[in-house]
Scaffold this motif. Structure first.
Motif, mmCIF file in Angstrom:
data_model
loop_
_atom_site.group_PDB
_atom_site.id
_atom_site.type_symbol
_atom_site.label_atom_id
_atom_site.label_comp_id
_atom_site.label_asym_id
_atom_site.label_seq_id
_atom_site.Cartn_x
_atom_site.Cartn_y
_atom_site.Cartn_z
ATOM 1 N N GLY A 179 0.822 -1.212 0.000
ATOM 2 C CA GLY A 179 0.000 0.000 0.000
ATOM 3 C C GLY A 179 0.847 1.249 0.000
ATOM 4 O O GLY A 179 2.041 1.212 0.329
ATOM 5 N N ALA A 180 0.220 2.347 -0.369
ATOM 6 C CA ALA A 180 0.970 3.603 -0.525
ATOM 7 C C ALA A 180 1.435 4.172 0.818
ATOM 8 O O ALA A 180 2.491 4.795 0.901
ATOM 9 N N LYS A 181 0.641 3.938 1.866
ATOM 10 C CA LYS A 181 0.990 4.548 3.153
ATOM 11 C C LYS A 181 2.358 4.052 3.633
ATOM 12 O O LYS A 181 3.203 4.854 4.061
ATOM 13 N N PHE B 145 5.313 12.079 -5.397
ATOM 14 C CA PHE B 145 4.001 12.302 -6.013
ATOM 15 C C PHE B 145 3.041 11.187 -5.630
ATOM 16 O O PHE B 145 3.245 10.025 -5.979
ATOM 17 N N ASP B 146 1.985 11.556 -4.922
ATOM 18 C CA ASP B 146 0.999 10.587 -4.455
ATOM 19 C C ASP B 146 -0.181 10.566 -5.425
ATOM 20 O O ASP B 146 -0.946 11.532 -5.510
ATOM 21 N N ALA B 147 -0.283 9.456 -6.153
ATOM 22 C CA ALA B 147 -1.321 9.338 -7.190
ATOM 23 C C ALA B 147 -2.416 8.357 -6.759
ATOM 24 O O ALA B 147 -3.049 7.722 -7.597
ATOM 25 N N ALA B 148 -2.642 8.262 -5.455
ATOM 26 C CA ALA B 148 -3.578 7.256 -4.935
ATOM 27 C C ALA B 148 -4.990 7.360 -5.535
ATOM 28 O O ALA B 148 -5.741 6.385 -5.539
ATOM 29 N N TYR B 149 -5.340 8.552 -6.039
ATOM 30 C CA TYR B 149 -6.709 8.742 -6.562
ATOM 31 C C TYR B 149 -6.741 8.909 -8.072
ATOM 32 O O TYR B 149 -7.712 9.425 -8.615
ATOM 33 N N GLU B 150 -5.649 8.484 -8.765
ATOM 34 C CA GLU B 150 -5.576 8.726 -10.212
ATOM 35 C C GLU B 150 -6.739 8.104 -10.984
ATOM 36 O O GLU B 150 -7.154 8.637 -12.000
ATOM 37 N N CYS C 121 1.437 4.822 -5.823
ATOM 38 C CA CYS C 121 0.049 4.580 -6.199
ATOM 39 C C CYS C 121 -0.466 3.371 -5.428
ATOM 40 O O CYS C 121 0.303 2.655 -4.783
ATOM 41 N N SER C 122 -1.758 3.180 -5.486
ATOM 42 C CA SER C 122 -2.372 2.202 -4.607
ATOM 43 C C SER C 122 -3.612 1.629 -5.265
ATOM 44 O O SER C 122 -4.288 2.324 -6.036
ATOM 45 N N LEU C 123 -3.904 0.390 -4.965
ATOM 46 C CA LEU C 123 -5.160 -0.180 -5.464
ATOM 47 C C LEU C 123 -6.289 0.011 -4.452
ATOM 48 O O LEU C 123 -7.395 -0.455 -4.657
ATOM 49 N N SER C 124 -5.977 0.703 -3.349
ATOM 50 C CA SER C 124 -6.973 0.866 -2.285
ATOM 51 C C SER C 124 -8.249 1.513 -2.787
ATOM 52 O O SER C 124 -9.346 0.980 -2.629
ATOM 53 N N LYS C 125 -8.121 2.700 -3.365
ATOM 54 C CA LYS C 125 -9.305 3.413 -3.816
ATOM 55 C C LYS C 125 -9.633 3.054 -5.259
ATOM 56 O O LYS C 125 -10.777 3.134 -5.683
HETATM 57 C C1 LIG Z 1 -3.548 10.599 -0.340
HETATM 58 C C2 LIG Z 1 -3.449 9.202 0.149
HETATM 59 N N1 LIG Z 1 -2.317 8.534 -0.041
HETATM 60 C C3 LIG Z 1 -2.178 7.270 0.409
HETATM 61 C C4 LIG Z 1 -3.201 6.640 1.075
HETATM 62 C C5 LIG Z 1 -2.978 5.266 1.640
HETATM 63 O O1 LIG Z 1 -3.210 4.310 0.720
HETATM 64 P P1 LIG Z 1 -2.980 2.773 1.056
HETATM 65 O O2 LIG Z 1 -4.297 2.223 1.473
HETATM 66 O O3 LIG Z 1 -2.488 2.212 -0.244
HETATM 67 O O4 LIG Z 1 -1.946 2.652 2.119
HETATM 68 C C6 LIG Z 1 -4.404 7.301 1.275
HETATM 69 C C7 LIG Z 1 -5.496 6.630 2.004
HETATM 70 O O5 LIG Z 1 -6.492 7.162 2.369
HETATM 71 C C8 LIG Z 1 -4.538 8.617 0.809
HETATM 72 O O6 LIG Z 1 -5.656 9.307 1.010
#
Ligand SMILES: Cc1ncc(COP(=O)(O)O)c(C=O)c1O
Length: 388
Positions: A105-107, A202-207, A233-237
């Protein structure tokens, strides 16, 4: 032993615990009232069938001697890295496989990446901000500067040549504001980073919520970015993986020694993401997977649009609601963030998130999200209209 006293410098966050407390107090006094939660920061739709099938298949493989897998490559299996490599081709971005690192995950990666940087780097983060950027640097004892996001700049701060920073965090589409940088704006940040020999994180978690052509999905769509930017980036959202856990980080080979350092860091401190999860993640990037995850994203985006359209109708200033699951609004009648929180809870039984919880520039603003159900979102906007 001497403990890391930088932890003493962390500010306690009472944002979500205070929200929980206030909502509990309200519901215990008003048990018959239906609360609608538009503060949800987590996805609510289940994993799509293609992902589930791929994971079931992988579980079966794990039960058979011939196909059982033990430790995998720390940086991720090639099948998933290749799927991501192909995904980036949609944005005309060419990546080498060894520039792609799979993570849980991105966090985690946003925090772990700081292993690569000297303590003396100056850090620039936007305010309001996703708190992880700030806290991970405070823990490491780094100096953090803030760039002001506000109504004037549409919550998209631009570089200021009087501010010298070595590490620059950008999040687009942004959490908490939902605002997204266009191509020209991101090009300015890349130029600033190159001129100052700085690195952009660069945080692209919502791309995957982006729908406008002029909003880049990846910072590598911008010329020069491969010489100054790391992308998370992340597959979370994107695909509902908040509980399943899978993301990826791109560290370009052209980025000084950072690619090799990150490989060393990951092979030393990380043992990879479960095979079953990586098979599920691979399925996200198949034709069927993309079709199914887009249905979920469109469901959230429809909610976002309903909220945004209602705010427009009511004449309430906001950003986001497009290219993002978040809507960031200015509290009406000059109310402060917590004042508006109480007002909404007491008068419309709607729960959102006070902007003040994300930084000083968030005061007087409020975050709503589109992760609730369609029916609840519709009911919530009807309640908002009645308030007027
Ligand atoms: C801007 C941003 N980056 C990263 C994350 C964390 O993502 P992940 O679930 O992949 O750790 C979030 C989660 O809410 C987020 O809002």
């Amino acid at each position: 032993m001497k403990r890391n006293t930088n932890y003493d410098n962390l500010e306690q966050s009472y944002l979500f615990s205070t929200i929980g407390k206030k909502v509990n107090e309200y519901t215990s006094k008003n048990p018959d009232k239906k609360i609608i939660r538009l503060g949800i920061g987590d996805v609510t739709k289940p994993l799509c069938p293609t992902v589930i099938n791929a994971m079931h298949k992988a579980v079966n493989e794990m039960s058979v001697q011939e196909t059982f897998r033990g430790y995998g490559p720390e940086q991720g299996y090639d099948f998933l890295r290749t799927a991501i490599q192909n995904y980036y081709k949609n944005f005309s971005v060419n990546l080498e496989l060894d520039e792609i690192f799979i993570s849980d995950g991105a966090k985690s990666d946003l925090g772990n990446i700081l292993d690569l940087f000297d303590k003396d780097n100056t850090v620039l983060v936007p305010d309001p901000v996703y708190p992880v950027y700030v806290d991970t640097n405070i823990m490491a004892g780094r100096k953090v500067l803030f760039s002001n996001a506000n109504e004037e700049n549409g919550f998209l701060p631009m570089p200021n040549n009087n501010t010298k920073a070595d590490l620059i965090y950008l999040c687009s589409p942004n959490n908490p504001t939902g605002a997204a940088y266009d191509r020209k704006q991101l090009a300015e940040w890349v130029k600033y980073a190159l001129d100052n020999k700085a690195a952009i994180l660069f945080d692209a978690a919502y791309e995957s919520f982006i729908e406008d052509d002029n909003i880049p999905h990846s910072i590598y769509e911008i010329d020069g970015a491969k010489d100054c930017a790391i992308e998370f980036c992340s597959l979370s959202k994107t695909a509902g993986f908040t509980g399943t856990r899978c993301g990826y980080t791109i560290v370009p080979s052209s980025l000084n020694k950072l690619n090799k350092m990150w490989l060393r860091r990951q092979t030393t401190k990380f043992n990879g993401v479960p095979y079953i999860v990586q098979r599920g993640a691979e399925a996200v990037f198949t034709h069927e997977g993309q079709k199914e995850i887009k249905e979920n994203i469109n469901y959230y985006k429809k909610n976002a649009k309903i909220i945004s359209d209602t705010l427009k109708e009511l004449g309430i200033w906001h950003v986001g609601g497009k290219n993002s699951p978040y809507i960031w609004l200015k509290c009406p009648n000059g109310m402060k963030s917590w004042e508006f929180f109480d007002y909404l809870l007491n008068n419309a039984q709607i729960v959102g998130t006070p902007g003040a919880g994300f930084g000083k520039n968030g005061e007087g603003f409020f975050r709503l999200t589109s992760f609730g159900s369609y029916e609840n979102t519709l009911e919530a906007v009807e309640r908002l209209k009645k308030l007027k």
